[in-house]
Design a protein around this motif. Structure first.
Motif, PDB file in Angstrom:
ATOM      1  N   ALA A 121      35.128  33.426 -11.818  1.00 33.16           N
ATOM      2  CA  ALA A 121      34.878  32.720 -13.075  1.00 33.16           C
ATOM      3  C   ALA A 121      36.174  32.068 -13.545  1.00 33.16           C
ATOM      4  N   PHE A 122      36.030  30.996 -14.286  1.00 38.96           N
ATOM      5  CA  PHE A 122      37.186  30.281 -14.810  1.00 38.96           C
ATOM      6  C   PHE A 122      37.019  30.102 -16.321  1.00 38.96           C
ATOM      7  N   GLY A 123      37.089  31.217 -17.036  1.00 39.67           N
ATOM      8  CA  GLY A 123      36.923  31.181 -18.480  1.00 39.67           C
ATOM      9  C   GLY A 123      35.469  31.265 -18.899  1.00 39.67           C
ATOM     10  N   ALA A 124      35.237  31.647 -20.162  1.00 40.42           N
ATOM     11  CA  ALA A 124      33.888  31.778 -20.738  1.00 40.42           C
ATOM     12  C   ALA A 124      32.971  32.595 -19.830  1.00 40.42           C
ATOM     13  N   THR A 125      33.501  33.674 -19.274  1.00 37.82           N
ATOM     14  CA  THR A 125      32.742  34.511 -18.340  1.00 37.82           C
ATOM     15  C   THR A 125      31.476  35.061 -18.979  1.00 37.82           C
ATOM     16  N   GLU A 126      31.551  35.389 -20.260  1.00 42.68           N
ATOM     17  CA  GLU A 126      30.408  36.001 -20.948  1.00 42.68           C
ATOM     18  C   GLU A 126      29.220  35.055 -21.079  1.00 42.68           C
ATOM     19  N   ALA A 127      29.435  33.748 -20.806  1.00 35.06           N
ATOM     20  CA  ALA A 127      28.336  32.782 -20.910  1.00 35.06           C
ATOM     21  C   ALA A 127      27.494  32.725 -19.636  1.00 35.06           C
ATOM     22  N   LEU A 128      27.946  33.352 -18.564  1.00 39.16           N
ATOM     23  CA  LEU A 128      27.260  33.224 -17.278  1.00 39.16           C
ATOM     24  C   LEU A 128      25.929  33.997 -17.187  1.00 39.16           C
ATOM     25  N   PRO A 129      25.861  35.267 -17.620  1.00 38.34           N
ATOM     26  CA  PRO A 129      24.573  35.957 -17.542  1.00 38.34           C
ATOM     27  C   PRO A 129      23.576  35.393 -18.563  1.00 38.34           C
ATOM     28  N   PRO A 130      22.288  35.518 -18.298  1.00 39.28           N
ATOM     29  CA  PRO A 130      21.703  36.125 -17.094  1.00 39.28           C
ATOM     30  C   PRO A 130      21.422  35.126 -15.981  1.00 39.28           C
ATOM     31  N   GLU A 131      21.504  33.806 -16.286  1.00 38.03           N
ATOM     32  CA  GLU A 131      21.095  32.799 -15.292  1.00 38.03           C
ATOM     33  C   GLU A 131      22.037  32.735 -14.091  1.00 38.03           C
ATOM     34  N   ASP A 132      23.336  32.862 -14.333  1.00 45.64           N
ATOM     35  CA  ASP A 132      24.315  32.604 -13.272  1.00 45.64           C
ATOM     36  C   ASP A 132      25.044  33.840 -12.782  1.00 45.64           C
ATOM     37  N   ALA A 133      24.842  34.960 -13.432  1.00 47.80           N
ATOM     38  CA  ALA A 133      25.469  36.208 -12.999  1.00 47.80           C
ATOM     39  C   ALA A 133      24.675  37.378 -13.549  1.00 47.80           C
ATOM     40  N   ASP A 134      24.671  38.473 -12.794  1.00 46.30           N
ATOM     41  CA  ASP A 134      23.979  39.686 -13.235  1.00 46.30           C
ATOM     42  C   ASP A 134      24.927  40.646 -13.938  1.00 46.30           C
ATOM     43  N   MET A 135      26.210  40.499 -13.663  1.00 39.69           N
ATOM     44  CA  MET A 135      27.225  41.381 -14.250  1.00 39.69           C
ATOM     45  C   MET A 135      28.515  40.600 -14.382  1.00 39.69           C
ATOM     46  N   ILE A 136      29.287  40.936 -15.399  1.00 42.44           N
ATOM     47  CA  ILE A 136      30.615  40.350 -15.523  1.00 42.44           C
ATOM     48  C   ILE A 136      31.644  41.466 -15.647  1.00 42.44           C
ATOM     49  N   ILE A 137      32.838  41.190 -15.142  1.00 50.57           N
ATOM     50  CA  ILE A 137      34.003  42.049 -15.356  1.00 50.57           C
ATOM     51  C   ILE A 137      34.952  41.223 -16.202  1.00 50.57           C
ATOM     52  N   ASP A 138      35.181  41.655 -17.440  1.00 53.14           N
ATOM     53  CA  ASP A 138      35.944  40.819 -18.357  1.00 53.14           C
ATOM     54  C   ASP A 138      36.711  41.707 -19.333  1.00 53.14           C
ATOM     55  N   ASN A 139      37.653  41.097 -20.055  1.00 53.78           N
ATOM     56  CA  ASN A 139      38.356  41.863 -21.075  1.00 53.78           C
ATOM     57  C   ASN A 139      37.735  41.589 -22.440  1.00 53.78           C
ATOM     58  N   THR A 140      37.793  42.577 -23.303  1.00 59.10           N
ATOM     59  CA  THR A 140      37.233  42.440 -24.638  1.00 59.10           C
ATOM     60  C   THR A 140      38.080  43.221 -25.625  1.00 59.10           C
ATOM     61  N   ALA A 141      38.244  42.654 -26.815  1.00 62.67           N
ATOM     62  CA  ALA A 141      38.995  43.340 -27.861  1.00 62.67           C
ATOM     63  C   ALA A 141      38.060  44.129 -28.765  1.00 62.67           C
ATOM     64  N   SER A 142      37.000  43.478 -29.232  1.00 62.46           N
ATOM     65  CA  SER A 142      36.074  44.126 -30.160  1.00 62.46           C
ATOM     66  C   SER A 142      34.653  44.258 -29.608  1.00 62.46           C
ATOM     67  N   GLY A 143      34.333  43.468 -28.599  1.00 62.73           N
ATOM     68  CA  GLY A 143      32.974  43.476 -28.057  1.00 62.73           C
ATOM     69  C   GLY A 143      32.026  42.548 -28.785  1.00 62.73           C
ATOM     70  N   THR A 144      32.512  41.836 -29.809  1.00 61.16           N
ATOM     71  CA  THR A 144      31.645  40.971 -30.611  1.00 61.16           C
ATOM     72  C   THR A 144      31.037  39.853 -29.789  1.00 61.16           C
ATOM     73  N   THR A 145      31.858  39.183 -28.980  1.00 61.34           N
ATOM     74  CA  THR A 145      31.352  38.076 -28.164  1.00 61.34           C
ATOM     75  C   THR A 145      30.300  38.558 -27.177  1.00 61.34           C
ATOM     76  N   LEU A 146      30.499  39.742 -26.626  1.00 65.32           N
ATOM     77  CA  LEU A 146      29.512  40.307 -25.710  1.00 65.32           C
ATOM     78  C   LEU A 146      28.183  40.528 -26.422  1.00 65.32           C
ATOM     79  N   ARG A 147      28.234  41.100 -27.594  1.00 66.46           N
ATOM     80  CA  ARG A 147      26.998  41.362 -28.339  1.00 66.46           C
ATOM     81  C   ARG A 147      26.288  40.064 -28.710  1.00 66.46           C
ATOM     82  N   HIS A 148      27.065  39.042 -29.060  1.00 66.41           N
ATOM     83  CA  HIS A 148      26.459  37.756 -29.396  1.00 66.41           C
ATOM     84  C   HIS A 148      25.726  37.147 -28.209  1.00 66.41           C
ATOM     85  N   ASN A 149      26.184  37.498 -27.008  1.00 63.65           N
ATOM     86  CA  ASN A 149      25.541  36.990 -25.796  1.00 63.65           C
ATOM     87  C   ASN A 149      24.587  38.015 -25.185  1.00 63.65           C
ATOM     88  N   ARG A 150      24.221  39.025 -25.973  1.00 62.84           N
ATOM     89  CA  ARG A 150      23.248  40.050 -25.573  1.00 62.84           C
ATOM     90  C   ARG A 150      23.664  40.758 -24.285  1.00 62.84           C
TER      91      ARG A 150
END
Length: 275
Positions: free
Chosen positions: A126-155
Motif C-alpha cells: 500500500a502507498f498511503g490511505a491503507t484503511e481505505a482499501l477494505p473490503p473491496e481491495d483488501a481483506d486485512m490491513i497492517i497499519d499504524n494507529t494512534a487512536s483507532g478513530t480512522t479505523l472505526r470510521h471505515n468500519r
C-alpha cells in the motif's frame, strides 16, 4: 521535534520549499526526510543521526544505535479487518477458503505476520490511505494507529497488535567511533532528555512559618528532597521543589491549607540528573 531542538539551543531557518534548513549550530547540517527513509540512510552512513519511528527501524531491520526514545507520536502497529471478518484469527472459516489479500506499507512486518499466523494470504504493498482499501481491495490491513478513530470510521476492527512505536533519536554506529561526533551526539541526547523531563515538572516556591514546616514538607511530592532555607530576619522558611505538572492544580490548594504562603510557580526548561 523542532521545538525540542530549539529548547536545547539548536534553531533551524527554512526558506520556501527547501529541504535543507540552515542550523544555528555551525557543526550541524540538516536535511528534511520522510521518517520511512531515515533508518536505512543512517544505517548506511549517509547521515550521522536522525529522528524516526521505531516501527520503521524494525521494518527495515536497520543497524542503527538508538540514543533516546522521545516518546513522541505513540502509535500501535495493528492488523485490522472489516467488521464481518473480525473472527478471522479465531475462526478461520470466515475467510470461506479464499486467498486473503493483506495490504500494508510494512512489507517485512506484514509478511512475517502472515507466516506467523499461518494465513492463506498474499501481500499487496500500500502507498498511503491503507484503511481505505477494505473490503473491496483488501481483506486485512497492517497499519499504524494512534487512536483507532480512522479505523472505526471505515468500519474496520483491530484483531491483533504487532508492536508499539514512538519517535526515536538514532545514529550511525561508525559515527560513535568518532570522538568529536560521539561527544556531540551524547550531549544532544542528554539535553533532549533533560528538556523532556522538564516538561513533566514545574518548580514551586513558597514561604511557610516554622510551626507549619514539618507538616507541609511531609506532604510535598519531590524528585529527591526539597530545598529549604531560613527567611531573613524571620522564623519562617522558604521552600523550593520540583513537582509533577499534572499534580499542581490539586497540590497548591492543599499546600495553602497546610500553611504555604506566597506560592510561585515556574516553568522548568531542563532537569539534568546525575548518573
Amino acid at each position: 521535534m523542532l521545538s525540542l531542538l530549539d529548547q536545547i539551543g539548536i534553531q533551524f531557518l527554512s526558506s520556501g520549499r527547501s529541504y535543507r534548513p540552515v542550523s544555528s549550530d555551525p557543526t550541524i547540517e540538516a536535511k528534511m526526510l520522510k521518517s520511512q527513509n531515515i533508518p536505512a540512510l543512517v544505517s548506511l552512513g549517509r547521515h550521522d543521526c536522525g529522528f524516526c519511528g521505531y516501527d520503521w527501524i524494525v521494518e527495515q531491520n536497520a543497524d542503527v544505535v538508538e540514543l533516546l526514545d522521545l516518546k513522541f507520536d505513540p502509535v500501535r502497529l495493528i492488523a485490522a479487518v472489516p467488521e464481518e471478518m473480525q473472527d478471522l484469527l479465531t475462526t478461520p472459516e470466515v475467510a470461506q477458503g479464499k486467498t486473503l489479500v493483506v495490504a500494508s506499507e510494512y512489507r517485512r512486518l506484514a509478511t512475517e505476520f502472515i507466516a506467523g499466523k499461518n494465513l492463506n494470504a498474499i501481500f499487496v504493498r500500500a502507498f498511503g490511505a491503507t484503511e481505505a482499501l477494505p473490503p473491496e481491495d483488501a481483506d486485512m490491513i497492517i497499519d499504524n494507529t494512534a487512536s483507532g478513530t480512522t479505523l472505526r470510521h471505515n468500519r474496520l476492527v483491530i484483531i491483533d497488535e504487532l508492536m508499539r512505536s514512538t519517535t526515536r533519536f538514532i545514529c550511525n554506529r561508525e559515527a560513535l567511533k568518532n570522538p568529536v561526533k560521539r561527544k556531540k551526539l551524547e550531549e544532544m541526547a542528554m539535553l533532549m532528555e533533560s528538556s523532556l523531563r522538564a516538561r513533566q515538572k514545574v518548580l514551586l516556591e513558597m514561604n511557610v512559618a516554622a510551626d507549619d514546616l514539618e507538616r507541609l514538607v511531609q506532604d510535598l511530592p519531590c524528585m529527591r528532597a526539597p530545598t529549604i532555607s531560613k527567611l531573613y530576619n524571620s522564623d519562617g522558611y522558604a521552600i523550593k521543589v520540583a513537582v509533577p505538572t499534572e499534580e499542581v492544580a490539586a497540590l497548591i490548594p492543599r499546600l495553602v491549607s497546610l500553611g504555604a504562603r506566597d506560592v510561585l510557580e515556574y516553568r522548568v526548561d531542563k532537569i539534568v540528573l546525575r548518573q
